[in-house]
Design an enzyme around this catalytic site. Structure first.
Site, PDB file in Angstrom:
ATOM      1  CE  LYS A   9      -3.565  -2.730   2.177  1.00  0.00           C
ATOM      2  NZ  LYS A   9      -4.735  -2.803   3.029  1.00  0.00           N
ATOM      3  CG  HIS A  86      -7.070  -2.993  -2.531  1.00  0.00           C
ATOM      4  ND1 HIS A  86      -7.562  -2.243  -1.491  1.00  0.00           N
ATOM      5  CD2 HIS A  86      -6.413  -4.041  -1.970  1.00  0.00           C
ATOM      6  CE1 HIS A  86      -7.211  -2.824  -0.343  1.00  0.00           C
ATOM      7  NE2 HIS A  86      -6.503  -3.912  -0.610  1.00  0.00           N
ATOM      8  CD  GLU A 157      -7.659  -8.090  -0.331  1.00  0.00           C
ATOM      9  OE1 GLU A 157      -6.668  -8.412   0.316  1.00  0.00           O
ATOM     10  OE2 GLU A 157      -7.818  -6.966  -0.813  1.00  0.00           O
ATOM     11  CB  SER A 199      -6.659  -9.700   9.274  1.00  0.00           C
ATOM     12  OG  SER A 199      -7.182  -8.402   9.432  1.00  0.00           O
TER      13      SER A 199
HETATM   14  P1  PGA Z   1      -4.328  -6.509   5.486  1.00  0.00           P
HETATM   15  O1  PGA Z   1      -4.614  -5.934   4.026  1.00  0.00           O
HETATM   16  O2  PGA Z   1      -3.514  -7.751   5.330  1.00  0.00           O
HETATM   17  O3  PGA Z   1      -3.581  -5.396   6.179  1.00  0.00           O
HETATM   18  O4  PGA Z   1      -5.650  -6.778   6.115  1.00  0.00           O
HETATM   19  C1  PGA Z   1      -4.928  -6.790   2.964  1.00  0.00           C
HETATM   20  C2  PGA Z   1      -5.256  -5.972   1.733  1.00  0.00           C
HETATM   21  O5  PGA Z   1      -5.863  -4.901   1.867  1.00  0.00           O
HETATM   22  O6  PGA Z   1      -4.923  -6.371   0.615  1.00  0.00           O
END
Ligand code: PGA
Length: 237
Positions: A9, A86, A157, A199
């Site tokens: 990110k 995303h 997700e 997560s």
């Molecule tokens: P996270 O993010 O592992 O911090 O929950 C996953 C993503 O947004 O692709």
């Protein structure tokens, strides 16, 4: 072999990236780990022959679109994948309406797509599935002739799981992923890989690995520490 997609990110600065690269040097399986750093650092990863993707692309190849980055420019940096759709792009940039065009432009340029889908809150399984089917169909319907078994991967997700520490139960995840695969096979005659994201960390990876329908992971927060990725990688292979 399960895929590990590291979505940094908008995190890490140049020294962090340099330290990260030093730490993973020669210890990562170059075939199943894909890095998605911020654009300024893509080349640092491709220089070491890691597989690299962009976190998004513009919906068009060139033109007067201030702030966007063209897939042709990203290809020059060496990407072979891009994330599309995303939930953070859908939320902050109203991306839903561009998903189909972005998939087309990526696939026409031989860049593989990680298409993110996911419901925003916990719903009954039938409602989740209905929501996911719509997201899949919006993305697939105009791109039927471009999508193959090998050039597009779904990342499931659930938005409520991203960054929250909460993940669906194994039963629920297994059922949802099977239904996603079934819908795509029944409707488009494709066998598409499905990753899980939300997560994923050292505490839950062994449990998730038990679900054989999961073809890999899209990892945000936990991927920012090289030691986590080295450990997750060693537990997968
Ligand atoms: P996270 O993010 O592992 O911090 O929950 C996953 C993503 O947004 O692709």
């Amino acid at each position: 072999m399960k895929l590990i997609c590291c979505n940094f990110k908008m995190n890490l600065l140049e020294t962090d990236i340099d330290n990260y690269l030093k730490a993973i040097n020669n210890k990562i399986n170059q075939e199943n780990v894909i890095f998605f750093p911020s654009i300024p650092y893509i080349k640092k990863f491709t220089n070491f022959n890691y597989i690299v993707g962009s976190q998004d692309i513009s919906f068009t190849d060139f033109g007067s679109i201030t702030g966007d980055t063209s897939i042709l420019q990203l290809k020059e940096l060496g990407i072979s994948y891009t994330i599309i759709g995303h939930s953070e792009r859908r939320k902050y940039y109203n991306d839903d309406k561009y998903i189909s065009k972005k998939i087309a432009i990526a696939l026409k340029n031989n860049i593989k797509v990680i298409l993110c889908i996911g419901e925003s809150q916990k719903l009954a399984i039938e409602d989740t599935l209905e929501f996911l089917k719509n997201q899949i169909d919006e993305a697939f319907v105009n791109n039927k002739d471009l999508i193959t078994n090998n050039n597009l991967i779904i990342a499931y997700e659930p938005i409520w799981s991203i960054g929250s520490g909460l993940i669906p139960s194994n039963n629920c995840l297994q059922e949802t992923i099977l239904l996603i695969k079934k819908h795509i096979f029944d409707t488009y005659k494709l066998n598409i890989k499905v990753l899980y994201g939300g997560s994923v960390n050292l505490d839950n990876i062994d449990n998730l690995n038990a679900i054989k329908e999961i073809d890999g992971y899209l990892i945000g927060d936990a991927s920012l520490k090289s030691s986590n990725i080295l450990e997750i990688n060693s537990r997968i292979n």
